[in-house]
Design an enzyme around this catalytic site. Structure first.
Site, PDB file in Angstrom:
ATOM      1  CE1 TYR A 171      -3.795   2.430   0.764  1.00 18.51           C
ATOM      2  CE2 TYR A 171      -2.308   3.305   2.436  1.00 18.51           C
ATOM      3  CZ  TYR A 171      -3.455   3.420   1.678  1.00 18.51           C
ATOM      4  OH  TYR A 171      -4.271   4.519   1.822  1.00 18.51           O
ATOM      5  CE  LYS A 175      -3.301   5.244  -1.503  1.00 19.78           C
ATOM      6  NZ  LYS A 175      -4.354   5.912  -2.276  1.00 19.78           N
TER       7      LYS A 175
HETATM    8  N1  LIG Z   1      -9.065   5.823   5.353  1.00 21.30           N
HETATM    9  C1  LIG Z   1      -7.850   6.326   5.557  1.00 21.30           C
HETATM   10  O1  LIG Z   1      -7.384   6.408   6.702  1.00 21.30           O
HETATM   11  C2  LIG Z   1      -6.999   6.804   4.408  1.00 21.30           C
HETATM   12  C3  LIG Z   1      -5.766   7.418   4.704  1.00 21.30           C
HETATM   13  C4  LIG Z   1      -4.970   7.864   3.664  1.00 21.30           C
HETATM   14  C5  LIG Z   1      -5.378   7.733   2.362  1.00 21.30           C
HETATM   15  N2  LIG Z   1      -6.581   7.150   2.083  1.00 21.30           N
HETATM   16  C6  LIG Z   1      -6.957   7.019   0.675  1.00 21.30           C
HETATM   17  O2  LIG Z   1      -8.169   7.713   0.428  1.00 21.30           O
HETATM   18  C7  LIG Z   1      -8.917   7.053  -0.601  1.00 21.30           C
HETATM   19  C8  LIG Z   1     -10.324   6.725  -0.093  1.00 21.30           C
HETATM   20  O3  LIG Z   1     -10.205   5.908   1.059  1.00 21.30           O
HETATM   21  P1  LIG Z   1     -11.464   5.527   1.992  1.00 21.30           P
HETATM   22  O4  LIG Z   1     -10.931   5.406   3.377  1.00 21.30           O
HETATM   23  O5  LIG Z   1     -12.600   6.424   1.714  1.00 21.30           O
HETATM   24  O6  LIG Z   1     -11.771   4.053   1.436  1.00 21.30           O
HETATM   25  P2  LIG Z   1     -13.156   3.223   1.450  1.00 21.30           P
HETATM   26  O7  LIG Z   1     -12.732   1.797   1.408  1.00 21.30           O
HETATM   27  O8  LIG Z   1     -14.035   3.678   2.538  1.00 21.30           O
HETATM   28  O9  LIG Z   1     -13.826   3.644   0.054  1.00 21.30           O
HETATM   29  C9  LIG Z   1     -13.171   3.312  -1.142  1.00 21.30           C
HETATM   30  C10 LIG Z   1     -13.974   3.756  -2.340  1.00 21.30           C
HETATM   31  O10 LIG Z   1     -13.224   3.376  -3.515  1.00 21.30           O
HETATM   32  C11 LIG Z   1     -14.043   2.553  -4.331  1.00 21.30           C
HETATM   33  N3  LIG Z   1     -13.222   1.549  -5.025  1.00 21.30           N
HETATM   34  C12 LIG Z   1     -12.351   0.651  -4.521  1.00 21.30           C
HETATM   35  N4  LIG Z   1     -11.849  -0.106  -5.515  1.00 21.30           N
HETATM   36  C13 LIG Z   1     -12.425   0.325  -6.663  1.00 21.30           C
HETATM   37  C14 LIG Z   1     -12.341  -0.065  -8.030  1.00 21.30           C
HETATM   38  N5  LIG Z   1     -11.524  -1.043  -8.433  1.00 21.30           N
HETATM   39  N6  LIG Z   1     -13.099   0.597  -8.932  1.00 21.30           N
HETATM   40  C15 LIG Z   1     -13.937   1.607  -8.552  1.00 21.30           C
HETATM   41  N7  LIG Z   1     -14.036   2.016  -7.274  1.00 21.30           N
HETATM   42  C16 LIG Z   1     -13.303   1.381  -6.353  1.00 21.30           C
HETATM   43  C17 LIG Z   1     -15.062   1.911  -3.401  1.00 21.30           C
HETATM   44  O11 LIG Z   1     -16.204   1.482  -4.148  1.00 21.30           O
HETATM   45  C18 LIG Z   1     -15.335   3.081  -2.452  1.00 21.30           C
HETATM   46  O12 LIG Z   1     -16.246   3.974  -3.044  1.00 21.30           O
HETATM   47  C19 LIG Z   1      -8.105   5.810  -0.983  1.00 21.30           C
HETATM   48  O13 LIG Z   1      -7.285   6.085  -2.104  1.00 21.30           O
HETATM   49  C20 LIG Z   1      -7.221   5.594   0.240  1.00 21.30           C
HETATM   50  O14 LIG Z   1      -6.038   4.890  -0.079  1.00 21.30           O
HETATM   51  C21 LIG Z   1      -7.403   6.680   3.076  1.00 21.30           C
END
Ligand SMILES: NC(=O)c1ccc[n+]([C@@H]2O[C@H](COP(=O)([O-])OP(=O)(O)OC[C@H]3O[C@@H](n4cnc5c(N)ncnc54)[C@H](O)[C@@H]3O)[C@@H](O)[C@H]2O)c1
Length: 275
Positions: A171, A175
């Protein structure tokens, strides 16, 4: 056709000032928080996610709040999905101003045990998707006669894109890669009046962190919620991050206020890392 359109109060005409965004992964979590905020900012939006029912449900909720939205589910690891998302924006709202590569997945495990299959899957979902999103958005931006109006590409990196975390090796690598793509795309597209920036959230209370916590319990033992709590205990601001905390910053990146900012990947994490 893939898409279901929801419009508030029968609004159909797009003024010249109306801005249009595609937000991948906006059916829940951070992406949905971004959609809520950009809706308040006056954006019309294409709502995406992997699961069609989830995307339609989220789109309806957003429409009920008065935002102009259209549902377009599809797998963002495929180039054609990004082309479809851009086409949907143009067909339904007439143009594209901002493309947000938000969707991503987490994957937990030691690097020494990492399978090629899992490694390729997370790169396809988190990194290929950003490349394809940049390509599809840039192609549309270059077609529009926007003069010197600045158009925006915004990518989701992470605090794990600045420092590698144990058990989050694959992961973290994705990133870091997104920061690289963001810098190079910014350099290549600046003269076309396109900015490319990234946001780097910390510990956000979404389904993703529930999954991370669950997998850490499986690997290291302990109680459900223990690893999330330990992570939150390390946040300077003393609380978990909300999708709205990320969305407030993305709102700035998606606005004209950030027109002179490009190639950056800012940590918006309540004070987890100070680099
Ligand atoms: N949650 C955290 O703490 C955190 C921290 C840093 C970065 N992020 C990043 O922020 C972004 C959103 O994270 P989140 O926590 O909302 O995740 P989440 O799992 O709650 O939501 C993920 C979203 O991405 C969509 N998705 C996943 N795979 C997909 C695919 N192959 N095609 C289309 N849609 C797809 C899902 O349907 C969902 O809408 C991600 O890129 C994640 O890496 C999250």
């Amino acid at each position: 056709m893939c898409c279901k359109r929801y419009l508030s109060k029968g609004v159909v005409s797009m003024s010249e000032e109306k801005r249009v965004a595609v937000i991948t992964g906006s059916s829940r979590g951070i992406g949905k928080g971004i959609a809520e905020q950009l809706g308040k900012d006056g954006y019309a939006m294409v709502i995406n996610g992997f699961n069609k029912d989830d995307v339609e449900k989220a789109t309806k909720e957003l429409a009920d709040k008065g935002y102009q939205v259209v549902a377009a589910a599809g797998d963002i690891s495929k180039k054609e999905t990004h082309e479809m998302l851009v086409k949907t924006a143009v067909e339904h709202f007439g143009r594209l101003d901002t493309y947000i590569n938000n969707a991503g997945i987490a994957h937990i495990g030691n690097l020494v045990d990492e399978s090629a299959e899992d490694f390729h899957k997370i790169f396809a979902t988190n990194v290929d998707s950003v490349l394809f999103g940049i390509q599809a958005a840039a192609a549309q931006f270059k077609k529009q006669n926007d003069g010197d109006k600045v158009r925006k590409i915004i990518n989701a990196s992470s605090i794990a894109g600045h420092i590698g975390y144990e058990l989050l090796g694959a992961y973290s690598a994705t990133k870091f890669a997104i920061r690289g793509l963001t810098q190079v795309a910014a350099k290549e597209l600046g003269r076309d009046h396109i900015t490319v920036n990234a946001y780097c959230p910390g510990i956000v209370g979404t389904d993703m962190w529930d999954y991370i916590d669950e997998k850490m319990v499986e690997i290291n033992g302990g109680q459900k919620g223990q690893y999330l709590k330990a992570a939150i205990d390390g946040i300077t601001m003393g609380r978990v991050e909300h999708p709205s905390d990320v969305a407030n910053y993305v709102s700035y990146l998606a606005s004209t206020k950030s027109d002179y900012m490009t190639g950056q990947a800012v940590q918006i994490d309540g004070g987890v890392q100070f680099i």
